[in-house]
Write a protein that holds these residues in place. Structure first.
Motif, PDB file in Angstrom:
ATOM      1  N   GLY A  35      -4.420 -10.026  -1.673  1.00 41.69           N
ATOM      2  CA  GLY A  35      -3.913  -9.327  -2.846  1.00 41.69           C
ATOM      3  C   GLY A  35      -2.745  -8.422  -2.514  1.00 41.69           C
ATOM      4  O   GLY A  35      -2.308  -8.329  -1.373  1.00 41.69           O
ATOM      5  N   ASP A  36      -2.251  -7.727  -3.535  1.00 42.61           N
ATOM      6  CA  ASP A  36      -1.134  -6.810  -3.389  1.00 42.61           C
ATOM      7  C   ASP A  36      -1.340  -5.683  -4.387  1.00 42.61           C
ATOM      8  O   ASP A  36      -1.594  -5.946  -5.560  1.00 42.61           O
ATOM      9  N   ASN A  37      -1.247  -4.439  -3.928  1.00 35.81           N
ATOM     10  CA  ASN A  37      -1.468  -3.304  -4.831  1.00 35.81           C
ATOM     11  C   ASN A  37      -0.164  -2.706  -5.357  1.00 35.81           C
ATOM     12  O   ASN A  37      -0.153  -1.619  -5.897  1.00 35.81           O
ATOM     13  N   GLY A  38       0.951  -3.413  -5.163  1.00 36.92           N
ATOM     14  CA  GLY A  38       2.241  -2.932  -5.624  1.00 36.92           C
ATOM     15  C   GLY A  38       3.076  -2.324  -4.517  1.00 36.92           C
ATOM     16  O   GLY A  38       4.294  -2.296  -4.602  1.00 36.92           O
ATOM     17  N   SER A  39       2.427  -1.815  -3.475  1.00 40.26           N
ATOM     18  CA  SER A  39       3.172  -1.257  -2.347  1.00 40.26           C
ATOM     19  C   SER A  39       2.791  -1.903  -1.022  1.00 40.26           C
ATOM     20  O   SER A  39       3.584  -1.885  -0.087  1.00 40.26           O
ATOM     21  N   SER A  75       3.184 -11.213   7.532  1.00 41.69           N
ATOM     22  CA  SER A  75       4.417 -11.997   7.621  1.00 41.69           C
ATOM     23  C   SER A  75       5.355 -11.538   8.734  1.00 41.69           C
ATOM     24  O   SER A  75       6.255 -12.276   9.118  1.00 41.69           O
ATOM     25  N   ASN A  76       5.140 -10.356   9.304  1.00 37.21           N
ATOM     26  CA  ASN A  76       5.970  -9.901  10.423  1.00 37.21           C
ATOM     27  C   ASN A  76       5.393 -10.320  11.775  1.00 37.21           C
ATOM     28  O   ASN A  76       5.886  -9.913  12.817  1.00 37.21           O
ATOM     29  N   GLY A  77       4.326 -11.123  11.755  1.00 34.26           N
ATOM     30  CA  GLY A  77       3.701 -11.602  12.988  1.00 34.26           C
ATOM     31  C   GLY A  77       2.573 -10.731  13.498  1.00 34.26           C
ATOM     32  O   GLY A  77       1.898 -11.091  14.457  1.00 34.26           O
ATOM     33  N   SER A  78       2.348  -9.590  12.872  1.00 34.33           N
ATOM     34  CA  SER A  78       1.265  -8.709  13.324  1.00 34.33           C
ATOM     35  C   SER A  78      -0.076  -9.175  12.775  1.00 34.33           C
ATOM     36  O   SER A  78      -0.152  -9.887  11.773  1.00 34.33           O
ATOM     37  N   VAL A  79      -1.139  -8.781  13.463  1.00 35.02           N
ATOM     38  CA  VAL A  79      -2.513  -9.011  13.012  1.00 35.02           C
ATOM     39  C   VAL A  79      -3.198  -7.658  12.986  1.00 35.02           C
ATOM     40  O   VAL A  79      -3.234  -6.963  14.001  1.00 35.02           O
ATOM     41  N   ASN A  80      -3.728  -7.275  11.844  1.00 37.94           N
ATOM     42  CA  ASN A  80      -4.452  -6.019  11.709  1.00 37.94           C
ATOM     43  C   ASN A  80      -5.936  -6.314  11.583  1.00 37.94           C
ATOM     44  O   ASN A  80      -6.330  -7.270  10.913  1.00 37.94           O
ATOM     45  N   VAL A 126     -14.336  -4.368   2.326  1.00 37.17           N
ATOM     46  CA  VAL A 126     -13.288  -3.916   3.237  1.00 37.17           C
ATOM     47  C   VAL A 126     -11.924  -4.395   2.758  1.00 37.17           C
ATOM     48  O   VAL A 126     -11.778  -5.529   2.304  1.00 37.17           O
ATOM     49  N   TYR A 127     -10.927  -3.541   2.895  1.00 43.85           N
ATOM     50  CA  TYR A 127      -9.525  -3.893   2.678  1.00 43.85           C
ATOM     51  C   TYR A 127      -8.802  -3.719   4.002  1.00 43.85           C
ATOM     52  O   TYR A 127      -8.912  -2.665   4.633  1.00 43.85           O
ATOM     53  N   VAL A 128      -8.060  -4.747   4.426  1.00 40.05           N
ATOM     54  CA  VAL A 128      -7.237  -4.667   5.631  1.00 40.05           C
ATOM     55  C   VAL A 128      -5.795  -4.837   5.180  1.00 40.05           C
ATOM     56  O   VAL A 128      -5.437  -5.877   4.612  1.00 40.05           O
ATOM     57  N   TYR A 129      -4.967  -3.827   5.421  1.00 42.08           N
ATOM     58  CA  TYR A 129      -3.604  -3.794   4.892  1.00 42.08           C
ATOM     59  C   TYR A 129      -2.575  -4.261   5.906  1.00 42.08           C
ATOM     60  O   TYR A 129      -2.708  -4.014   7.099  1.00 42.08           O
ATOM     61  N   CYS A 130      -1.528  -4.884   5.401  1.00 42.26           N
ATOM     62  CA  CYS A 130      -0.343  -5.203   6.192  1.00 42.26           C
ATOM     63  C   CYS A 130       0.656  -4.067   6.043  1.00 42.26           C
ATOM     64  O   CYS A 130       0.607  -3.315   5.068  1.00 42.26           O
ATOM     65  N   PRO A 131       1.585  -3.933   6.993  1.00 36.04           N
ATOM     66  CA  PRO A 131       2.601  -2.887   6.864  1.00 36.04           C
ATOM     67  C   PRO A 131       3.418  -3.062   5.574  1.00 36.04           C
ATOM     68  O   PRO A 131       3.608  -4.191   5.105  1.00 36.04           O
ATOM     69  N   ALA A 132       3.891  -1.967   5.028  1.00 32.94           N
ATOM     70  CA  ALA A 132       4.729  -2.017   3.822  1.00 32.94           C
ATOM     71  C   ALA A 132       5.914  -2.946   4.056  1.00 32.94           C
ATOM     72  O   ALA A 132       6.501  -2.965   5.137  1.00 32.94           O
TER      73      ALA A 132
END
Length: 68
Positions: free
Chosen positions: A6-10, A33-38, A49-55
């Protein structure tokens, strides 16, 4: 297990509801999409649980890993 990207707008994220009993532990993971794994965890019970990607990046794939 209930899961979605999902996407919360930010920020883009991976959302999962998962539950296990001890001694099993689990982690929620998201590839961005930047190649990172959180990763978040470990958990040993039911969690939402929510796991976020960098902005500015997008969640591409989410998954749960476990041990025990």
């Amino acid at each position: 297990m209930n899961e979605y990207i999902g996407d919360n707008g930010s920020q883009s994220f991976y959302h999962v509801q998962c539950g296990v009993t001890e001694p099993t532990t689990w982690w929620a993971n998201v590839a961005c999409s930047n190649g990172s794994v959180n990763t978040t965890g470990p958990y040993n019970s039911f969690r939402e649980v929510y796991v976020y990607c960098p902005a500015g990046t997008q969640a591409q794939r989410g998954w749960v890993t476990s041990s025990g």
